[in-house]
Design an enzyme around this catalytic site. Structure first.
Site, PDB file in Angstrom:
ATOM      1  N   LYS A   1      46.041 130.654  44.124  1.00  0.00           N
ATOM      2  CA  LYS A   1      46.447 129.525  42.974  1.00  0.00           C
ATOM      3  C   LYS A   1      47.150 130.686  41.937  1.00  0.00           C
ATOM      4  O   LYS A   1      46.343 131.241  41.297  1.00  0.00           O
ATOM      5  CB  LYS A   1      45.357 128.806  42.335  1.00  0.00           C
ATOM      6  CG  LYS A   1      46.202 127.678  41.415  1.00  0.00           C
ATOM      7  CD  LYS A   1      45.244 127.276  40.149  1.00  0.00           C
ATOM      8  CE  LYS A   1      45.517 128.215  39.102  1.00  0.00           C
ATOM      9  NZ  LYS A   1      46.884 127.920  38.463  1.00  0.00           N
TER      10      LYS A   1
ATOM     11  N   GLU B   1      37.333 139.630  37.472  1.00  0.00           N
ATOM     12  CA  GLU B   1      38.008 140.504  36.611  1.00  0.00           C
ATOM     13  C   GLU B   1      38.428 139.810  35.232  1.00  0.00           C
ATOM     14  O   GLU B   1      39.052 139.129  35.243  1.00  0.00           O
ATOM     15  CB  GLU B   1      39.385 141.093  37.280  1.00  0.00           C
ATOM     16  CG  GLU B   1      38.856 141.789  38.685  1.00  0.00           C
ATOM     17  CD  GLU B   1      38.425 143.045  38.506  1.00  0.00           C
ATOM     18  OE1 GLU B   1      38.086 143.469  37.319  1.00  0.00           O
ATOM     19  OE2 GLU B   1      38.198 144.009  39.605  1.00  0.00           O
TER      20      GLU B   1
ATOM     21  N   CYS C   1      44.907 143.591  30.717  1.00  0.00           N
ATOM     22  CA  CYS C   1      43.425 143.515  30.455  1.00  0.00           C
ATOM     23  C   CYS C   1      42.857 145.194  30.122  1.00  0.00           C
ATOM     24  O   CYS C   1      41.741 145.163  29.472  1.00  0.00           O
ATOM     25  CB  CYS C   1      42.678 142.924  31.692  1.00  0.00           C
ATOM     26  SG  CYS C   1      43.069 143.927  32.952  1.00  0.00           S
TER      27      CYS C   1
ATOM     28  N   GLU D   1      39.934 140.650  21.866  1.00  0.00           N
ATOM     29  CA  GLU D   1      41.064 140.903  22.663  1.00  0.00           C
ATOM     30  C   GLU D   1      42.364 140.133  22.324  1.00  0.00           C
ATOM     31  O   GLU D   1      42.475 138.824  22.086  1.00  0.00           O
ATOM     32  CB  GLU D   1      40.858 140.208  24.110  1.00  0.00           C
ATOM     33  CG  GLU D   1      41.897 140.634  25.013  1.00  0.00           C
ATOM     34  CD  GLU D   1      41.563 140.417  26.688  1.00  0.00           C
ATOM     35  OE1 GLU D   1      41.404 139.446  26.939  1.00  0.00           O
ATOM     36  OE2 GLU D   1      41.693 141.265  27.480  1.00  0.00           O
TER      37      GLU D   1
HETATM   38  P1  NDP Z   1      42.910 131.934  32.143  1.00  0.00           P
HETATM   39  O1  NDP Z   1      41.352 132.222  32.462  1.00  0.00           O
HETATM   40  O2  NDP Z   1      43.190 130.915  31.238  1.00  0.00           O
HETATM   41  O3  NDP Z   1      43.614 131.724  33.688  1.00  0.00           O
HETATM   42  C1  NDP Z   1      43.367 132.417  34.640  1.00  0.00           C
HETATM   43  C2  NDP Z   1      43.558 131.791  35.932  1.00  0.00           C
HETATM   44  O4  NDP Z   1      42.486 130.669  35.923  1.00  0.00           O
HETATM   45  C3  NDP Z   1      44.993 130.791  35.596  1.00  0.00           C
HETATM   46  O5  NDP Z   1      45.384 130.996  37.054  1.00  0.00           O
HETATM   47  C4  NDP Z   1      44.398 129.493  35.326  1.00  0.00           C
HETATM   48  O6  NDP Z   1      45.309 128.380  35.766  1.00  0.00           O
HETATM   49  C5  NDP Z   1      43.092 129.417  36.143  1.00  0.00           C
HETATM   50  N1  NDP Z   1      42.045 128.342  35.534  1.00  0.00           N
HETATM   51  C6  NDP Z   1      42.060 127.781  34.358  1.00  0.00           C
HETATM   52  N2  NDP Z   1      41.163 127.000  34.353  1.00  0.00           N
HETATM   53  C7  NDP Z   1      40.382 126.956  35.551  1.00  0.00           C
HETATM   54  C8  NDP Z   1      39.612 126.282  36.042  1.00  0.00           C
HETATM   55  N3  NDP Z   1      38.797 125.361  35.432  1.00  0.00           N
HETATM   56  N4  NDP Z   1      39.146 126.289  37.485  1.00  0.00           N
HETATM   57  C9  NDP Z   1      39.793 127.304  37.878  1.00  0.00           C
HETATM   58  N5  NDP Z   1      40.864 127.999  37.549  1.00  0.00           N
HETATM   59  C10 NDP Z   1      41.243 127.903  36.355  1.00  0.00           C
HETATM   60  O7  NDP Z   1      43.404 133.401  31.656  1.00  0.00           O
HETATM   61  P2  NDP Z   1      44.953 133.791  31.356  1.00  0.00           P
HETATM   62  O8  NDP Z   1      45.809 133.316  32.204  1.00  0.00           O
HETATM   63  O9  NDP Z   1      44.967 133.284  29.756  1.00  0.00           O
HETATM   64  O10 NDP Z   1      44.765 135.292  31.675  1.00  0.00           O
HETATM   65  C11 NDP Z   1      44.493 136.333  30.438  1.00  0.00           C
HETATM   66  C12 NDP Z   1      43.129 136.799  30.525  1.00  0.00           C
HETATM   67  O11 NDP Z   1      42.844 137.691  31.982  1.00  0.00           O
HETATM   68  C13 NDP Z   1      42.956 137.793  29.665  1.00  0.00           C
HETATM   69  O12 NDP Z   1      41.451 137.888  28.975  1.00  0.00           O
HETATM   70  C14 NDP Z   1      42.747 139.075  30.374  1.00  0.00           C
HETATM   71  O13 NDP Z   1      42.181 140.173  29.904  1.00  0.00           O
HETATM   72  C15 NDP Z   1      42.419 138.512  31.885  1.00  0.00           C
HETATM   73  N6  NDP Z   1      42.639 139.785  32.665  1.00  0.00           N
HETATM   74  C16 NDP Z   1      41.574 140.653  33.328  1.00  0.00           C
HETATM   75  C17 NDP Z   1      42.116 141.311  34.058  1.00  0.00           C
HETATM   76  C18 NDP Z   1      41.009 142.253  35.018  1.00  0.00           C
HETATM   77  O14 NDP Z   1      41.600 142.877  36.109  1.00  0.00           O
HETATM   78  N7  NDP Z   1      40.124 142.621  34.601  1.00  0.00           N
HETATM   79  C19 NDP Z   1      43.460 141.702  34.535  1.00  0.00           C
HETATM   80  C20 NDP Z   1      44.459 140.666  33.973  1.00  0.00           C
HETATM   81  C21 NDP Z   1      43.775 139.646  32.930  1.00  0.00           C
HETATM   82  P3  NDP Z   1      46.123 128.086  34.853  1.00  0.00           P
HETATM   83  O15 NDP Z   1      47.367 128.806  34.785  1.00  0.00           O
HETATM   84  O16 NDP Z   1      46.718 126.705  35.484  1.00  0.00           O
HETATM   85  O17 NDP Z   1      45.847 127.963  33.288  1.00  0.00           O
END
Ligand code: NDP
Length: 453
Positions: free
Chosen positions: A154, A229, A263, A356
């Site tokens: 997804k 992550e 991140c 962050e």
């Molecule tokens: P989110 O946690 O909002 O979303 C991440 C993914 O999860 C998206 O595909 C989102 O879908 C999906 N999602 C949201 N709600 C649910 C749910 N209830 N059940 C299952 N899936 C769900 O994060 P962001 O997209 O805002 O990304 C930013 C964050 O990611 C930052 O905190 C960053 O630090 C972290 N990050 C960490 C990395 C690492 O390797 N440690 C690398 C990159 C980012 P949808 O798009 O539809 O909301």
């Protein structure tokens, strides 16, 4: 079928209409993946390897197309987007070597032979954020497939275009139907079904700590495997004996890369007090020199933020009267632009210093000595990345061992290499991706004793 429109963050213009996958369609895709896994796991290791190499080659032949899609759909500068597409090719090629090296062990026991097998888990659900749609997809996808799992991915709702195309390229390369499927749509619908469906045996999630910890609790109900992550608030520690010119010249790219939506962003620069003023003098021209603008221009180093809502969130960390030391430029007009911004001095409880930001905002603070640098670097719930600048190798190793974080660079801002492990300490995550042992996270050890008496 319901649809939604992907918006170009640099222009605010529509790019493409994509389907919004429903819960029922997600269930059907998971069932197809489970059916496909039976023959995928039985595919001879050499043949699975050849298919992954063909997939890598197919991606390699389409890097320009994928890069252009990422420019339009995510606002990434074209140079970065080309690198990201190349990363997908390279990660697939690297793990194409894995099926034939998925060794078990032979363990000495009396009266027989004890052997272990690395068995695939089944269907893996891959939930990807919007900040690096291509690389993060590949980090879970390639080892999961290599181990004999099938994958339902997804992509983030806002940035699905490259993942959809990579799914098509997998089929063009000869991967059987159902082995890798991409379902654009909402996290609360598609993502949640992946988490809740019993046929999905593992979730690989990259995103916020808030959503990640909720998914972990949801996965616990089925004792579902999970790799997380999550967020970061990484320190860039600059000691007085460092190559200050190099540290200052590169510091902007360690935090403003991908407009700070990274991140691993080193969003807290900790500078030994005796060289603080000199460092700031060197940092200013480096920040003002960051080329912000049209992502399609090869000279552009920083593009827009992903959405208007996210820009508002980033801007909230720099309220009126915030201590802006200096600030780069950003285009006016349409697009979700925000200029590279340096805050100093900041209080220890300033949200820009403690949370962050996920945008192009960095705080710089003086530290008295090594002990204080370590204390401040560790004074965060996160522990993902960071840098240490010093010419003293003993200090570099001492500080590297003391900082509670998963990925560190000495005299460098490099974060991720696909052939070395990647992942966080504390609330930055659970488990490791990439590196030579990545298949461990996508297999179960099966132990078999064969009596010889
Ligand atoms: P989110 O946690 O909002 O979303 C991440 C993914 O999860 C998206 O595909 C989102 O879908 C999906 N999602 C949201 N709600 C649910 C749910 N209830 N059940 C299952 N899936 C769900 O994060 P962001 O997209 O805002 O990304 C930013 C964050 O990611 C930052 O905190 C960053 O630090 C972290 N990050 C960490 C990395 C690492 O390797 N440690 C690398 C990159 C980012 P949808 O798009 O539809 O909301």
């Amino acid at each position: 079928m319901p649809t939604y429109t992907v918006i170009n963050p640099a222009t605010e213009q529509p790019v493409r209409i994509v389907p919004s996958t429903s819960a029922q369609e997600t269930d059907a895709a998971i069932e197809r993946a489970a059916a496909a896994q039976v023959s995928w796991r039985a595919t001879a290791p050499g043949e699975r390897a050849a298919l992954l190499r063909a997939f890598a080659a197919e991606v390699g032949a389409h890097t320009e197309e994928l890069a252009a899609l990422e420019v339009a759909g995510s606002g990434h500068p074209i140079g970065a987007a080309r690198w990201e597409a190349g990363q997908v090719r390279d990660v697939l090629a690297y793990y194409a070597g894995a099926p034939e090296r998925a060794f078990g062990r032979q363990i000495p026991v009396a009266g027989g032979l004890d052997v272990t097998f690395a068995e695939p888990l089944g269907v893996v659900g891959l939930i990807v954020p919007w900040n690096f749609p291509m690389p993060i997809l590949s980090w879970g996808l390639a080892p999961a497939l290599a181990a004999g799992n099938t994958v339902v991915a997804k992509p983030a709702e806002m940035t699905p275009l490259t993942a959809i195309r990579i799914g098509e390229l997998a089929l063009a390369a000869g991967l059987p139907e159902g082995v890798f499927q991409v379902l654009p749509g909402k996290g609360s619908v598609v993502g949640q079904r992946l988490v809740d469906h019993e046929l999905v045996r593992k979730i690989v999630f990259t995103g916020s700590t808030e959503v990640g910890s909720k998914l972990m609790a949801d996965c616990a109900r089925q004792v579902k495997r999970v790799t997380l992550e999550l967020g970061g608030k990484s320190a860039n520690i600059v000691f007085a004996d460092a190559d200050l010119e190099q540290a200052a010249a590169t510091a902007p790219y360690a935090v403003f890369d991908n407009a700070g939506q990274d991140c691993c962003a080193r969003s807290r620069i900790l500078v030994e007090r005796s060289v603080f003023d000199r460092f700031m003098e060197l940092l200013e021209p480096a920040v003002l020199g960051v080329a912000v603008g049209d992502p399609g221009d090869p000279g552009t180093e920083m593009g827009p933020l992903i959405s208007a809502e996210h820009r508002d969130r980033v801007a909230s960390y720099v309220p009126d009267g915030a201590p802006v030391a200096f600030r780069g430029q950003a285009p006016a007009g349409p697009g979700y632009w925000y200029p590279p911004t340096v805050l100093a001095p900041v209080g220890a409880d300033d949200p820009a210093f403690t949370e962050e930001v996920f945008g192009p905002v960095v705080t710089v603070v003086p530290v008295e000595d090594e002990a204080e640098a370590i204390r401040i670097a560790n004074d965060t719930p996160y522990g993902l990345s960071g840098s240490i600048w010093t010419r003293d190798i003993g200090r570099a190793l001492r500080v590297a061992r003391a900082v509670e974080t998963g990925n560190l660079s000495v005299n460098s801002h490099a974060s991720v290499r696909y052939w070395t492990p990647f992942g966080g300490f504390k609330q930055s995550g659970l488990g490791r991706e990439l590196g030579p042992d990545a298949l461990d996270a996508f297999t179960e050890v099966k132990n078999v004793f064969i009596a010889t008496k």
